[in-house]
Scaffold this motif. Structure first.
Motif, PDB file in Angstrom:
ATOM      1  N   PHE A  12       0.851  -1.187   0.000  1.00 15.86           N
ATOM      2  CA  PHE A  12       0.000   0.000   0.000  1.00 15.86           C
ATOM      3  C   PHE A  12       0.889   1.240   0.000  1.00 15.86           C
ATOM      4  O   PHE A  12       1.689   1.442   0.899  1.00 15.86           O
ATOM      5  CB  PHE A  12      -0.897   0.005   1.242  1.00 15.86           C
ATOM      6  CG  PHE A  12      -1.716   1.251   1.395  1.00 15.86           C
ATOM      7  CD1 PHE A  12      -2.697   1.534   0.473  1.00 15.86           C
ATOM      8  CD2 PHE A  12      -1.481   2.132   2.444  1.00 15.86           C
ATOM      9  CE1 PHE A  12      -3.465   2.671   0.599  1.00 15.86           C
ATOM     10  CE2 PHE A  12      -2.236   3.269   2.566  1.00 15.86           C
ATOM     11  CZ  PHE A  12      -3.230   3.531   1.644  1.00 15.86           C
ATOM     12  N   ASP A  69      -3.243  11.293   2.135  1.00 15.77           N
ATOM     13  CA  ASP A  69      -4.443  10.587   2.554  1.00 15.77           C
ATOM     14  C   ASP A  69      -5.707  11.375   2.243  1.00 15.77           C
ATOM     15  O   ASP A  69      -6.753  10.804   1.962  1.00 15.77           O
ATOM     16  CB  ASP A  69      -4.390  10.292   4.056  1.00 15.77           C
ATOM     17  CG  ASP A  69      -3.423   9.155   4.367  1.00 15.77           C
ATOM     18  OD1 ASP A  69      -3.063   8.430   3.424  1.00 15.77           O
ATOM     19  OD2 ASP A  69      -3.043   9.019   5.534  1.00 15.77           O
ATOM     20  N   ILE A  96      -6.424  -0.239  -0.599  1.00 17.32           N
ATOM     21  CA  ILE A  96      -6.880  -0.250   0.785  1.00 17.32           C
ATOM     22  C   ILE A  96      -6.189  -1.389   1.535  1.00 17.32           C
ATOM     23  O   ILE A  96      -6.099  -2.510   1.022  1.00 17.32           O
ATOM     24  CB  ILE A  96      -8.407  -0.460   0.845  1.00 17.32           C
ATOM     25  CG1 ILE A  96      -9.123   0.683   0.141  1.00 17.32           C
ATOM     26  CG2 ILE A  96      -8.894  -0.584   2.286  1.00 17.32           C
ATOM     27  CD1 ILE A  96      -8.970   2.013   0.819  1.00 17.32           C
ATOM     28  N   PRO A 142      -7.088   3.235   5.966  1.00 19.03           N
ATOM     29  CA  PRO A 142      -5.780   3.551   5.369  1.00 19.03           C
ATOM     30  C   PRO A 142      -5.096   4.739   6.027  1.00 19.03           C
ATOM     31  O   PRO A 142      -3.914   4.978   5.800  1.00 19.03           O
ATOM     32  CB  PRO A 142      -6.128   3.850   3.906  1.00 19.03           C
ATOM     33  CG  PRO A 142      -7.542   4.293   3.941  1.00 19.03           C
ATOM     34  CD  PRO A 142      -8.189   3.506   5.040  1.00 19.03           C
ATOM     35  N   GLU A 170      -2.826  -5.761   0.557  1.00 24.25           N
ATOM     36  CA  GLU A 170      -3.393  -4.664  -0.224  1.00 24.25           C
ATOM     37  C   GLU A 170      -4.579  -5.165  -1.047  1.00 24.25           C
ATOM     38  O   GLU A 170      -4.556  -6.287  -1.571  1.00 24.25           O
ATOM     39  CB  GLU A 170      -2.337  -4.101  -1.166  1.00 24.25           C
ATOM     40  CG  GLU A 170      -2.835  -3.007  -2.086  1.00 24.25           C
ATOM     41  CD  GLU A 170      -1.761  -2.589  -3.085  1.00 24.25           C
ATOM     42  OE1 GLU A 170      -0.845  -3.407  -3.350  1.00 24.25           O
ATOM     43  OE2 GLU A 170      -1.840  -1.471  -3.600  1.00 24.25           O
TER      44      GLU A 170
END
Length: 509
Positions: A12, A69, A96, A142, A170
């Protein structure tokens, strides 16, 4: 060329890694050699992923976690400037973090992973593992979960008890229009930095918006988004002029959805039906309607000068009070009659279709003469509500020398609740002074002012309450312009209390 490198602890993308500057400008023939050498070196480093090439090597500054983010659940950038809604353009795939677990332990585990689990409206937190039907994938937040070290001790303990590996993987999650909130959609569509409309007044099935100029090119899209994202809303309208001071309605444009403006609303356990395009209704006054209703006791009398479709008159009538309700707008008058019957209070309400001044100097005068002539033991409390904030204070002049008889006990004089707007730095004193000026006396010592709501920046809606002094109401009475002659009403709002209340109201709008 620019080399973008991401550290991927569990597949990720988490943060950009700083690189030194590698500039090659002397010879184009050196670029392929330099690129090959550098990629070979980097490919040997664990956890490093090469993402792309550009024309010049340069330093890539580290981007903080929260900055990246915040974009994770934003719609695609290419919807910016869209004026006709295309729902298919909002598709987006995001990575995610997920935790693989046996399906039989999911329920027990989810209670312990409330902090770590993904909290996203419209997105399932538990999905079937596409590679193992006996397993499930739990979507993780996340913003919080990056590696197994992101779990708290209590969470790790539960994982261990249930024999679940804390290894995070992931999952590529496809987001569509349905997964984005209205505010996120509008923020992505409207010009960057502009105010976003995500709030509205709900009137039955109608979303009533008040769009600003910069939002008008997007008005039809905004209307459709409001319908899509709010269950039960089937029509979105925008006010296109100020409230008409005669009939208290305004012109509106249907932005999207049904053209039907016939609606039904529930307020404080009462039902109201009306044509929203032809009458005045404000759902933000629900608390104020209740406040006034609570002031009256069974047997009291209410005169509602600008009654609308009945939000003051009907609840008061339900308390076994006698109500005289008036509105100049023929449509409001029609729906007022209808709503009295609908709520089964028509026997307690007498309805009029007059100008406010004519109502005050006609039916109200006649009823006051009879009420004030009763013995003290039989006299009810009399309240007069004047909810026309733009002009109600002007109508107070109708009370001057309204009655001919000898003054009665000051305790039995009518109590007025008059509404007004104010843009003054001290709205309380502004309303008190303007009302007093119309009556020809000072209301400083015998009135209370209640802040109803903040209407707009630097514009308040207030209600001034006072007992009409005998010197104002009766003819041939000596009037002292400096003071009320009747016992003062205890003030409910001091200047300091108003300041505190203003802060509270602003935080709730």
């Amino acid at each position: 060329m620019v080399l973008r490198i991401l550290w991927r602890p569990f597949g990720f993308s988490r943060r950009l890694v700083k690189l030194g500057s590698h500039s090659i400008t002397e010879s184009k023939s050196l670029i392929p050699l330099a690129w090959t050498s550098l990629t070979q070196t980097l490919s040997e480093a664990p956890g490093i992923l090469l993402l792309g090439q550009r024309k010049i090597f340069s330093t890539m500054p580290e981007i903080e976690t929260h900055e990246r983010d915040s974009e994770l659940f934003s719609p695609p950038s290419d919807v910016r400037g869209m004026t006709k809604l295309d729902r298919t353009a909002f598709k987006k795939t995001v990575s995610i973090p997920v935790l693989k677990v046996r399906k039989e332990v999911v329920s027990k585990l989810m209670r312990s992973l409330k902090r770590a689990a993904l909290q996203r409206p419209g997105v399932k937190r538990v999905i079937e593992d596409p590679e193992d039907k006996e397993s499930r994938l739990i979507m993780l937040d996340p913003y919080k979960m990056f590696t197994h070290d992101s779990f708290e001790e209590a969470e790790l303990s539960v994982l261990e008890q249930l024999n679940v590996s804390p290894q995070i993987s992931e999952y590529n999650l496809e987001l569509t229009y349905e997964n984005f909130k209205s505010e996120e959609i509008l923020r992505a569509v409207l010009p960057e930095g502009q105010d976003v409309t995500s709030g509205f007044s709900r009137v039955g099935h109608i979303a009533h918006l008040n769009l600003r100029d910069h939002q008008l090119p997007f008005k039809h899209l905004i209307g459709q988004v409001m319908i899509d994202k709010n269950p039960g809303i089937t029509s979105a309208v925008n006010k296109i002029n100020n409230i008409d001071n005669t009939y208290r309605n305004f012109q509106m444009e249907v932005l999207s959805g049904e053209q039907n403006m016939m609606t039904k609303v529930r307020e404080n356990n009462y039902t109201y039906e009306f044509d929203f395009s032809k009458v005045y209704w404000n759902p933000r006054l629900s608390t104020e309607h209740s406040r006034i209703t609570e002031l009256l006791k069974p047997g009291d009398v209410l005169f509602d000068v600008f009654a609308g479709v009945g939000p003051f008159a009907i609840p008061v009538a339900k308390k076994n009070c006698t109500v005289f309700a008036n509105d100049l707008n023929p449509e409001s008058h029609k729906w007022l009659l209808h709503n009295c019957k609908l709520n089964k209070v028509d026997q307690n309400v007498k309805v009029f279709n007059l100008d406010g001044k004519d109502f005050l100097q006609g039916p109200i005068k006649e009823e006051l003469m009879q009420l004030l002539s009763l013995s003290k033991e039989r006299k009810p409390s009399v309240h007069i509500v004047m909810n026309l904030p733009a002009k109600a204070i002007e109508f107070l002049s109708a009370f001057k020398s309204l009655l001919d008889e000898q003054p009665c006990s000051s305790e039995l004089l009518p109590i007025v609740h008059c509404y007004s707007f104010s843009k003054d730095a001290n709205p309380t004193e502004d309303v008190r002074q303007r009302a007093g000026a119309v009556l020809g006396i000072s209301l400083e010592a015998c009135s209370s002012v209640h802040l109803v709501r903040n209407v707009a920046p630097n514009k308040e809606m207030l209600c001034i309450t006072f007992q009409i002094p005998a010197a104002v109401l009766y003819k041939n009475q000596t009037r002292n312009p400096e003071n009320c002659e009747d016992p003062p009403l205890k003030r409910q709002r001091t200047a300091e209390a108003f300041s505190d209340e203003k802060t509270q109201i602003a935080s709730n709008t």
